[in-house]
Design a protein around this motif. Structure first.
Motif, PDB file in Angstrom:
ATOM      1  N   THR A  43       0.823  -1.208   0.000  1.00 49.29           N
ATOM      2  CA  THR A  43       0.000   0.000   0.000  1.00 49.29           C
ATOM      3  C   THR A  43       0.857   1.258   0.000  1.00 49.29           C
ATOM      4  OG1 THR A  43      -1.808  -1.121   1.132  1.00 49.29           O
ATOM      5  CG2 THR A  43      -1.778   1.277   1.276  1.00 49.29           C
ATOM      6  N   LEU A  44       1.864   1.292   0.849  1.00 49.47           N
ATOM      7  CA  LEU A  44       2.727   2.479   0.904  1.00 49.47           C
ATOM      8  C   LEU A  44       3.530   2.654  -0.383  1.00 49.47           C
ATOM      9  CD1 LEU A  44       3.896   2.349   4.624  1.00 49.47           C
ATOM     10  CD2 LEU A  44       2.129   3.797   3.589  1.00 49.47           C
ATOM     11  N   GLY A  45       4.023   1.561  -0.946  1.00 48.74           N
ATOM     12  CA  GLY A  45       4.746   1.636  -2.219  1.00 48.74           C
ATOM     13  C   GLY A  45       3.849   2.125  -3.343  1.00 48.74           C
ATOM     14  N   LEU A  46       2.661   1.554  -3.414  1.00 48.95           N
ATOM     15  CA  LEU A  46       1.702   1.955  -4.440  1.00 48.95           C
ATOM     16  C   LEU A  46       1.296   3.418  -4.273  1.00 48.95           C
ATOM     17  CD1 LEU A  46      -0.072   1.047  -6.821  1.00 48.95           C
ATOM     18  CD2 LEU A  46      -1.807   0.396  -5.148  1.00 48.95           C
ATOM     19  N   THR A  47       1.061   3.836  -3.050  1.00 50.44           N
ATOM     20  CA  THR A  47       0.682   5.218  -2.777  1.00 50.44           C
ATOM     21  C   THR A  47       1.793   6.179  -3.213  1.00 50.44           C
ATOM     22  OG1 THR A  47      -0.737   4.572  -0.954  1.00 50.44           O
ATOM     23  CG2 THR A  47       0.031   6.842  -0.955  1.00 50.44           C
ATOM     24  N   PHE A  48       3.027   5.826  -2.913  1.00 49.02           N
ATOM     25  CA  PHE A  48       4.160   6.664  -3.318  1.00 49.02           C
ATOM     26  C   PHE A  48       4.218   6.804  -4.837  1.00 49.02           C
ATOM     27  CE2 PHE A  48       8.604   7.054  -4.642  1.00 49.02           C
ATOM     28  CZ  PHE A  48       8.925   8.255  -4.022  1.00 49.02           C
ATOM     29  N   ILE A  49       4.126   5.688  -5.540  1.00 45.56           N
ATOM     30  CA  ILE A  49       4.186   5.704  -7.005  1.00 45.56           C
ATOM     31  C   ILE A  49       3.028   6.502  -7.587  1.00 45.56           C
ATOM     32  CG2 ILE A  49       3.954   4.250  -9.072  1.00 45.56           C
ATOM     33  CD1 ILE A  49       5.515   2.092  -7.440  1.00 45.56           C
ATOM     34  N   LEU A  50       1.815   6.279  -7.084  1.00 47.30           N
ATOM     35  CA  LEU A  50       0.645   6.981  -7.612  1.00 47.30           C
ATOM     36  C   LEU A  50       0.672   8.478  -7.295  1.00 47.30           C
ATOM     37  CD1 LEU A  50      -2.178   4.366  -6.949  1.00 47.30           C
ATOM     38  CD2 LEU A  50      -1.118   4.977  -9.132  1.00 47.30           C
ATOM     39  N   THR A  51       1.232   8.853  -6.151  1.00 43.87           N
ATOM     40  CA  THR A  51       1.328  10.274  -5.801  1.00 43.87           C
ATOM     41  C   THR A  51       2.294  10.987  -6.744  1.00 43.87           C
ATOM     42  OG1 THR A  51       0.798   9.813  -3.498  1.00 43.87           O
ATOM     43  CG2 THR A  51       1.885  11.903  -3.955  1.00 43.87           C
ATOM     44  N   ILE A  52       3.443  10.376  -7.007  1.00 48.06           N
ATOM     45  CA  ILE A  52       4.409  10.964  -7.944  1.00 48.06           C
ATOM     46  C   ILE A  52       3.809  11.039  -9.345  1.00 48.06           C
ATOM     47  CG2 ILE A  52       6.669  10.653  -9.039  1.00 48.06           C
ATOM     48  CD1 ILE A  52       6.761  11.473  -6.045  1.00 48.06           C
ATOM     49  N   THR A  53       3.146   9.963  -9.764  1.00 45.65           N
ATOM     50  CA  THR A  53       2.510   9.948 -11.082  1.00 45.65           C
ATOM     51  C   THR A  53       1.438  11.026 -11.191  1.00 45.65           C
ATOM     52  OG1 THR A  53       2.907   7.576 -11.220  1.00 45.65           O
ATOM     53  CG2 THR A  53       1.283   8.491 -12.739  1.00 45.65           C
ATOM     54  N   HIS A  54       0.648  11.200 -10.155  1.00 52.09           N
ATOM     55  CA  HIS A  54      -0.394  12.221 -10.147  1.00 52.09           C
ATOM     56  C   HIS A  54       0.212  13.617 -10.275  1.00 52.09           C
ATOM     57  CE1 HIS A  54      -4.171  14.010  -8.011  1.00 52.09           C
ATOM     58  NE2 HIS A  54      -4.065  14.404  -9.250  1.00 52.09           N
ATOM     59  N   TYR A  55       1.292  13.867  -9.560  1.00 55.01           N
ATOM     60  CA  TYR A  55       1.968  15.167  -9.626  1.00 55.01           C
ATOM     61  C   TYR A  55       2.483  15.450 -11.042  1.00 55.01           C
ATOM     62  CZ  TYR A  55       5.439  18.798  -8.890  1.00 55.01           C
ATOM     63  OH  TYR A  55       6.166  19.942  -8.987  1.00 55.01           O
ATOM     64  N   VAL A  56       3.142  14.470 -11.639  1.00 61.46           N
ATOM     65  CA  VAL A  56       3.666  14.637 -13.002  1.00 61.46           C
ATOM     66  C   VAL A  56       2.514  14.863 -13.979  1.00 61.46           C
ATOM     67  CG1 VAL A  56       4.885  13.458 -14.886  1.00 61.46           C
ATOM     68  CG2 VAL A  56       5.773  13.337 -12.548  1.00 61.46           C
ATOM     69  N   PHE A  57       1.438  14.100 -13.829  1.00 63.86           N
ATOM     70  CA  PHE A  57       0.271  14.264 -14.696  1.00 63.86           C
ATOM     71  C   PHE A  57      -0.315  15.668 -14.585  1.00 63.86           C
ATOM     72  CE2 PHE A  57      -4.329  14.139 -15.325  1.00 63.86           C
ATOM     73  CZ  PHE A  57      -4.388  13.669 -16.635  1.00 63.86           C
ATOM     74  N   GLU A  58      -0.441  16.177 -13.360  1.00 65.11           N
ATOM     75  CA  GLU A  58      -0.983  17.528 -13.162  1.00 65.11           C
ATOM     76  C   GLU A  58      -0.106  18.573 -13.850  1.00 65.11           C
ATOM     77  OE1 GLU A  58      -3.764  18.753 -11.799  1.00 65.11           O
ATOM     78  OE2 GLU A  58      -4.561  16.825 -11.175  1.00 65.11           O
ATOM     79  N   LYS A  59       1.207  18.445 -13.707  1.00 67.10           N
ATOM     80  CA  LYS A  59       2.126  19.385 -14.357  1.00 67.10           C
ATOM     81  C   LYS A  59       1.990  19.309 -15.872  1.00 67.10           C
ATOM     82  CE  LYS A  59       4.034  21.291 -10.846  1.00 67.10           C
ATOM     83  NZ  LYS A  59       3.828  22.702 -10.585  1.00 67.10           N
ATOM     84  N   TRP A  60       1.921  18.092 -16.401  1.00 60.59           N
ATOM     85  CA  TRP A  60       1.778  17.901 -17.847  1.00 60.59           C
ATOM     86  C   TRP A  60       0.438  18.456 -18.321  1.00 60.59           C
ATOM     87  CZ3 TRP A  60      -1.886  14.545 -20.141  1.00 60.59           C
ATOM     88  CH2 TRP A  60      -1.793  14.441 -21.520  1.00 60.59           C
ATOM     89  N   TRP A  61      -0.634  18.156 -17.601  1.00 58.62           N
ATOM     90  CA  TRP A  61      -1.982  18.597 -17.976  1.00 58.62           C
ATOM     91  C   TRP A  61      -2.067  20.120 -18.063  1.00 58.62           C
ATOM     92  CZ3 TRP A  61      -6.135  15.906 -19.608  1.00 58.62           C
ATOM     93  CH2 TRP A  61      -7.354  16.564 -19.652  1.00 58.62           C
ATOM     94  N   ASN A  62      -1.429  20.803 -17.113  1.00 63.28           N
ATOM     95  CA  ASN A  62      -1.474  22.264 -17.089  1.00 63.28           C
ATOM     96  C   ASN A  62      -0.699  22.891 -18.234  1.00 63.28           C
ATOM     97  OD1 ASN A  62      -3.110  22.334 -14.823  1.00 63.28           O
ATOM     98  ND2 ASN A  62      -1.380  22.371 -13.416  1.00 63.28           N
ATOM     99  N   LYS A  63       0.166  22.138 -18.904  1.00 58.36           N
ATOM    100  CA  LYS A  63       0.937  22.662 -20.029  1.00 58.36           C
ATOM    101  C   LYS A  63       0.229  22.487 -21.361  1.00 58.36           C
ATOM    102  CE  LYS A  63       5.436  22.178 -17.942  1.00 58.36           C
ATOM    103  NZ  LYS A  63       6.779  21.620 -18.025  1.00 58.36           N
ATOM    104  N   ILE A  64      -0.846  21.711 -21.393  1.00 61.96           N
ATOM    105  CA  ILE A  64      -1.576  21.475 -22.636  1.00 61.96           C
ATOM    106  C   ILE A  64      -2.285  22.759 -23.053  1.00 61.96           C
ATOM    107  CG2 ILE A  64      -3.506  20.236 -23.707  1.00 61.96           C
ATOM    108  CD1 ILE A  64      -2.890  17.897 -21.901  1.00 61.96           C
ATOM    109  N   LYS A  65      -2.101  23.106 -24.305  1.00 66.37           N
ATOM    110  CA  LYS A  65      -2.777  24.280 -24.865  1.00 66.37           C
ATOM    111  C   LYS A  65      -3.875  23.783 -25.807  1.00 66.37           C
ATOM    112  CE  LYS A  65       0.245  27.187 -23.190  1.00 66.37           C
ATOM    113  NZ  LYS A  65       0.091  27.632 -21.876  1.00 66.37           N
ATOM    114  N   ILE A  66      -5.074  24.204 -25.535  1.00 68.98           N
ATOM    115  CA  ILE A  66      -6.198  23.812 -26.372  1.00 68.98           C
ATOM    116  C   ILE A  66      -6.706  25.034 -27.124  1.00 68.98           C
ATOM    117  CG2 ILE A  66      -8.549  22.878 -26.395  1.00 68.98           C
ATOM    118  CD1 ILE A  66      -7.843  21.366 -23.842  1.00 68.98           C
ATOM    119  N   SER A  67      -6.745  24.902 -28.431  1.00 73.38           N
ATOM    120  CA  SER A  67      -7.245  25.995 -29.258  1.00 73.38           C
ATOM    121  C   SER A  67      -8.706  25.733 -29.594  1.00 73.38           C
ATOM    122  CB  SER A  67      -6.449  26.095 -30.555  1.00 73.38           C
ATOM    123  OG  SER A  67      -5.109  26.382 -30.270  1.00 73.38           O
TER     124      SER A  67
END
Length: 69
Positions: free
Chosen positions: A42-66
């Motif tokens: 559980t702790l390992g999975l939580t760590f991995i998913l938290t890091i993945t979520h952070y990276v996803f949020e950063k990537w998502w905020n960089k998307i430009k939609i026209s």
């Protein structure tokens, strides 16, 4: 501009993470049958998913939609 703790996104995310950790630990305990294994998983999975979520949020905020009008 004061924001109440329960109205903040940080409090909401933290509360959800606590609930998800508890649920994951319960299900993995029934799967593994051992508390130590389920906590480690559980702790390992939580760590991995938290890091993945952070990276996803950063990537998502960089998307430009026209949007063409």
């Amino acid at each position: 501009m004061g924001m109440k703790l329960l109205e903040s996104d940080i409090a909401k995310v933290a509360a959800y993470r606590v609930i998800s950790i508890i649920i994951t630990c319960i299900f993995t305990y029934f799967y593994f049958g051992e508390l130590a294994k389920s906590l480690a998983f559980t702790l390992g999975l939580t760590f991995i998913l938290t890091i993945t979520h952070y990276v996803f949020e950063k990537w998502w905020n960089k998307i430009k939609i026209s949007v063409k009008k």
